[in-house]
Design a protein around this motif. Structure first.
Motif, PDB file in Angstrom:
ATOM      1  N   ALA A 149       0.820  -1.210   0.000  1.00 44.60           N
ATOM      2  CA  ALA A 149       0.000   0.000   0.000  1.00 44.60           C
ATOM      3  C   ALA A 149       0.851   1.256   0.000  1.00 44.60           C
ATOM      4  O   ALA A 149       0.564   2.218  -0.734  1.00 44.60           O
ATOM      5  N   LEU A 150       1.886   1.284   0.815  1.00 41.17           N
ATOM      6  CA  LEU A 150       2.733   2.475   0.901  1.00 41.17           C
ATOM      7  C   LEU A 150       3.569   2.661  -0.364  1.00 41.17           C
ATOM      8  O   LEU A 150       3.860   3.788  -0.756  1.00 41.17           O
ATOM      9  N   GLU A 151       3.919   1.563  -0.997  1.00 43.18           N
ATOM     10  CA  GLU A 151       4.713   1.643  -2.223  1.00 43.18           C
ATOM     11  C   GLU A 151       3.881   2.125  -3.403  1.00 43.18           C
ATOM     12  O   GLU A 151       4.353   2.886  -4.256  1.00 43.18           O
ATOM     13  N   THR A 152       2.614   1.705  -3.462  1.00 43.63           N
ATOM     14  CA  THR A 152       1.778   2.005  -4.621  1.00 43.63           C
ATOM     15  C   THR A 152       0.745   3.106  -4.368  1.00 43.63           C
ATOM     16  O   THR A 152       0.213   3.670  -5.325  1.00 43.63           O
ATOM     17  N   GLY A 153       0.440   3.365  -3.094  1.00 44.48           N
ATOM     18  CA  GLY A 153      -0.597   4.339  -2.775  1.00 44.48           C
ATOM     19  C   GLY A 153      -2.005   3.810  -2.955  1.00 44.48           C
ATOM     20  O   GLY A 153      -2.972   4.588  -2.933  1.00 44.48           O
ATOM     21  N   CYS A 154      -2.151   2.503  -3.105  1.00 41.97           N
ATOM     22  CA  CYS A 154      -3.472   1.915  -3.342  1.00 41.97           C
ATOM     23  C   CYS A 154      -4.264   1.819  -2.039  1.00 41.97           C
ATOM     24  O   CYS A 154      -3.701   1.824  -0.952  1.00 41.97           O
ATOM     25  N   PRO A 155      -5.596   1.698  -2.128  1.00 48.63           N
ATOM     26  CA  PRO A 155      -6.399   1.519  -0.916  1.00 48.63           C
ATOM     27  C   PRO A 155      -6.238   0.113  -0.351  1.00 48.63           C
ATOM     28  O   PRO A 155      -6.060  -0.852  -1.101  1.00 48.63           O
ATOM     29  N   ARG A 199       6.018   9.056   2.473  1.00 45.27           N
ATOM     30  CA  ARG A 199       7.137   9.202   3.397  1.00 45.27           C
ATOM     31  C   ARG A 199       8.144   8.080   3.170  1.00 45.27           C
ATOM     32  O   ARG A 199       7.795   7.023   2.622  1.00 45.27           O
ATOM     33  N   PRO A 200       9.409   8.274   3.570  1.00 43.34           N
ATOM     34  CA  PRO A 200      10.388   7.185   3.444  1.00 43.34           C
ATOM     35  C   PRO A 200       9.879   5.937   4.162  1.00 43.34           C
ATOM     36  O   PRO A 200       9.404   6.018   5.303  1.00 43.34           O
ATOM     37  N   ILE A 201       9.948   4.794   3.485  1.00 40.04           N
ATOM     38  CA  ILE A 201       9.415   3.562   4.049  1.00 40.04           C
ATOM     39  C   ILE A 201      10.433   2.949   5.003  1.00 40.04           C
ATOM     40  O   ILE A 201      11.401   2.315   4.575  1.00 40.04           O
ATOM     41  N   LEU A 206       6.240   1.030   8.529  1.00 38.22           N
ATOM     42  CA  LEU A 206       5.559  -0.211   8.174  1.00 38.22           C
ATOM     43  C   LEU A 206       4.800  -0.783   9.368  1.00 38.22           C
ATOM     44  O   LEU A 206       3.678  -1.280   9.220  1.00 38.22           O
ATOM     45  N   GLN A 207       5.400  -0.709  10.534  1.00 41.57           N
ATOM     46  CA  GLN A 207       4.741  -1.235  11.729  1.00 41.57           C
ATOM     47  C   GLN A 207       3.494  -0.419  12.068  1.00 41.57           C
ATOM     48  O   GLN A 207       2.467  -0.978  12.465  1.00 41.57           O
ATOM     49  N   GLU A 208       3.576   0.897  11.898  1.00 41.29           N
ATOM     50  CA  GLU A 208       2.416   1.753  12.166  1.00 41.29           C
ATOM     51  C   GLU A 208       1.286   1.423  11.198  1.00 41.29           C
ATOM     52  O   GLU A 208       0.120   1.290  11.606  1.00 41.29           O
ATOM     53  N   ALA A 209       1.615   1.302   9.902  1.00 42.48           N
ATOM     54  CA  ALA A 209       0.593   0.985   8.906  1.00 42.48           C
ATOM     55  C   ALA A 209       0.000  -0.404   9.152  1.00 42.48           C
ATOM     56  O   ALA A 209      -1.221  -0.602   9.048  1.00 42.48           O
ATOM     57  N   THR A 210       0.848  -1.353   9.504  1.00 43.53           N
ATOM     58  CA  THR A 210       0.383  -2.714   9.777  1.00 43.53           C
ATOM     59  C   THR A 210      -0.544  -2.741  10.980  1.00 43.53           C
ATOM     60  O   THR A 210      -1.573  -3.437  10.975  1.00 43.53           O
ATOM     61  N   GLU A 211      -0.208  -1.983  12.008  1.00 43.92           N
ATOM     62  CA  GLU A 211      -1.061  -1.938  13.198  1.00 43.92           C
ATOM     63  C   GLU A 211      -2.441  -1.382  12.854  1.00 43.92           C
ATOM     64  O   GLU A 211      -3.460  -1.884  13.334  1.00 43.92           O
ATOM     65  N   ARG A 212      -2.494  -0.374  11.997  1.00 42.39           N
ATOM     66  CA  ARG A 212      -3.790   0.182  11.594  1.00 42.39           C
ATOM     67  C   ARG A 212      -4.604  -0.842  10.815  1.00 42.39           C
ATOM     68  O   ARG A 212      -5.821  -0.975  11.011  1.00 42.39           O
TER      69      ARG A 212
END
Length: 256
Positions: A149-155, A199-201, A206-212
């Motif tokens: 998701a963070l790499e592509t910006g997809c939902p 933002r820089p990955i 990644l952990q923040e996005a995964t937790e969400r």
């Protein structure tokens, strides 16, 4: 009432064969409840992220997505691509092989990102395997869905499920067809990662996005189960449980 969407994507022989065989089998041996399926994007690249409770849930979930107009490309364990007969199906259906717990997992990430950029629906089990939580709750997630998701910006569309484990219990061959059990699915709103995209990955990101993502899935499962989720998600590593495979085998070895 379900508003069926027609699949717009081109289907190969594998998808046509699986739909012709598996869909009637599921109709006759299982029941389903699909909640908020209209939240699945009708088109465009996306990640669907869900909890994993049974070896049958890729089929029941694939049915949900198919009836809402999407062909799902799962990140699937690479052993399936070496299994007689099955290997031909998963390859023609454009599933993505994952060598779990190895450095080759990066190849799956690249393939998944390309699929999303090509407008396809990629299915990810963030837990990486059937949950090891003793009571079936979603356990600690891995970062694959977040990274795509963070790499592509997809939902990222979270999906919670419950009930498939009653149809086919985890790590069991006992398929309970009659009386028919119900697989419940609830689709959530896209996980809000807007402040993280671009933002820089880093590992922290990644952990923040995964937790969400895992929080969204867990909330949906809690709704289906009608009870609150544990305050802390189960971590197999901290609990000394093997990360992949049947955890009951470890108990048998310890008893022996």
């Amino acid at each position: 009432m379900l508003k069926v969407r027609k699949v717009q994507e081109k289907r190969g022989w594998a998808w046509a064969t699986v739909v012709a065989i598996i869909k009637p089998l599921l109709i006759t041996t299982t029941k389903h409840e699909w909640i908020d399926g209209e939240k699945i994007p009708a088109s465009g690249g996306c990640v669907v992220a869900m909890n994993h409770i049974s070896h049958i849930d890729p089929l029941t979930l694939g049915w949900l997505l198919y009836e809402h107009g999407r062909l799902v490309r799962y990140l699937a364990k690479d052993a399936l691509f070496e299994t007689p007969v099955v290997k031909h199906i998963v390859r023609d259906a454009k599933q993505i092989p994952v060598s779990r717990l190895t450095s080759d997992a990066a190849k799956a990430f690249d393939a998944a990102c390309q699929a999303v950029r090509d407008g396809e629906c990629v299915g990810v089990y963030p837990e990486g395997t059937i949950t090891k939580d003793p009571t079936g709750w979603p356990m600690r997630g891995k970062t694959g869905a977040a990274r795509i998701a963070l790499e592509t910006g997809c939902p990222v569309i979270p999906i919670g499920q419950w009930g498939a484990q009653d149809i086919l219990p985890a790590y069991s061959l006992r398929f309970h067809a009659f009386p028919r059990r119900t697989a419940h699915y609830k689709v959530g709103d896209p996980v809000d990662l807007s402040d993280l995209v671009g933002r820089p990955i880093t590992n922290d990101l990644l952990q923040e996005a995964t937790e969400r993502i895992m929080a969204a899935i867990t909330d949906l499962v809690a709704d289906l189960r009608g009870e609150p989720a544990p305050a802390v998600r189960f971590d197999p590593r901290a609990a000394g449980v093997r990360q992949i495979g049947n955890p009951r085998k470890d108990k048998k070895r310890r008893r022996a």
